[in-house]
Design a protein around this motif. Sequence first.
Motif, short mmCIF file in Angstrom:
data_model
loop_
_atom_site.label_atom_id
_atom_site.label_comp_id
_atom_site.label_asym_id
_atom_site.label_seq_id
_atom_site.Cartn_x
_atom_site.Cartn_y
_atom_site.Cartn_z
N ALA A 59 0.82 -1.21 0.00
CA ALA A 59 0.00 0.00 0.00
C ALA A 59 0.86 1.26 0.00
O ALA A 59 0.39 2.34 -0.40
N GLN A 60 2.13 1.12 0.45
CA GLN A 60 3.02 2.27 0.50
C GLN A 60 3.83 2.47 -0.77
O GLN A 60 4.52 3.49 -0.91
N VAL A 61 3.78 1.49 -1.67
CA VAL A 61 4.55 1.57 -2.92
C VAL A 61 3.55 1.47 -4.07
O VAL A 61 3.13 0.37 -4.44
N PRO A 62 3.14 2.59 -4.62
CA PRO A 62 2.11 2.59 -5.67
C PRO A 62 2.44 1.65 -6.82
O PRO A 62 3.56 1.65 -7.33
N GLY A 63 1.44 0.84 -7.18
CA GLY A 63 1.59 -0.08 -8.31
C GLY A 63 2.17 -1.43 -7.96
O GLY A 63 2.11 -2.36 -8.78
N SER A 64 2.72 -1.58 -6.75
CA SER A 64 3.41 -2.84 -6.43
C SER A 64 2.45 -4.00 -6.22
O SER A 64 2.82 -5.16 -6.47
N ARG A 65 1.23 -3.71 -5.78
CA ARG A 65 0.27 -4.79 -5.54
C ARG A 65 -0.01 -5.57 -6.84
O ARG A 65 -0.29 -6.78 -6.80
N ASP A 66 0.10 -4.90 -7.98
CA ASP A 66 -0.15 -5.55 -9.26
C ASP A 66 0.96 -6.52 -9.64
O ASP A 66 0.81 -7.31 -10.59
N HIS A 67 2.07 -6.45 -8.92
CA HIS A 67 3.23 -7.29 -9.25
C HIS A 67 3.60 -8.18 -8.06
O HIS A 67 4.77 -8.52 -7.88
#
Length: 400
Positions: free
Chosen positions: A226-234
């Motif tokens: 949640a603190q690193v935008p876009g990381s959840r998709d990877h």
Amino acid sequence: MPFTTPFADRLNNVETSAIRELFKLLGKPGIISFAGGFPDSALFDVDGIREAVNAALTEEAGAALQYGATEGYQPLREQLAAFMASKGNQGVGANDLIVTTGSQQALDLLGKTLVSPGDKVIVEGPTFLATIQCFRLYGADLVTAPVDGDGVQTDALERLIVEHKPKFIYLIPTFGNPSGAMLSLERRKRVLELAVQHQVLVVEDDPYGDLYFGEAPPPSLLALSAQVPGSRDHLVHCGSLSKVLSPGLRVGWMVGPAELLAKATMCKQFSDAHTSTFAQATAAQYLKAGRMPATLAKVRAVYAERAAAMGDALRSDLGDAISFVQPQGGLFVWARLTGAGGKTADGGQLAKRAIDQGVAFVPGAPFYTNHPDHATLRLSFATVGVDRIREGVARLKAAL
């Protein structure tokens, strides 16, 4: 007559587990085993599991004993989502995960859905032996990223990403098997940044994260995403109840992008249709009853005492002939023989001598994909009481 039908070519890439082979040597009476990666069955909450079984058969017998959805039993998916939320994994709903037959099935499903022969996959060195075998079975070309006491070295990881352009990266960030290492908070964030920067999938395997001693570890990669935008998709997160409740239930789960979960669900249909609904209903009732916090507190205390006893005994009895980082959680001490004082520096040789002395452990070489460090070894303190740990280390000293 001998069996003459040729086996699949993929079997040429794997061999029998060195750990399973070692277990064949453990029938010697009185042997003290530091070899297994098992939780202690004496710590299982048998009463709580019995109550959960009774509740499942009383409240939901038809569903618990019937075929179920491949994605998982919905009440369990809801309980697992709540369990994860209690550990800071916000935004994970019941439909964001699928239930697997242990977290090891999640690894198999990742191999089936993502790996084509020749694909590069980055793993830690050392890493979970079954992961090596699983991904190689599907033809992966495994690349090793170095690990130290703070987990995978992210500078080296970035170089490997650039060089090899892997299909995905597999990590055990919290109390890894066999390393016991805990990835630092700074490195966790960097891993997520690398995932976004290089558009590469990261698989977080987290079977040991709840087994911490003292302070809780940093948040999981999933929680930090949640603190690193876009990381959840990877990011893929694999969890399990095996080490904290019961391996026999074979209940694990996988969180990941919707497209990947859909493909994994399809492949799971081909193998087991669904994880045992009876086991899932039991696990759901157990989590619903709210017994997990007390269970975790108990096992953490016991394992912490045993880990401390093993560390103290190794330092006292083996001295400078061995080096290791005292584990902060999990089930293992990962150590390296130094050869000091003319003692052996070969884990495989010591393992054979140790059996003769009545103690067993796993040499470290099989946990590497290539260039193994033969001086390493894995010792598990989980199933051995403090007095037996001290005796076992004394026997290990005699084998040096």
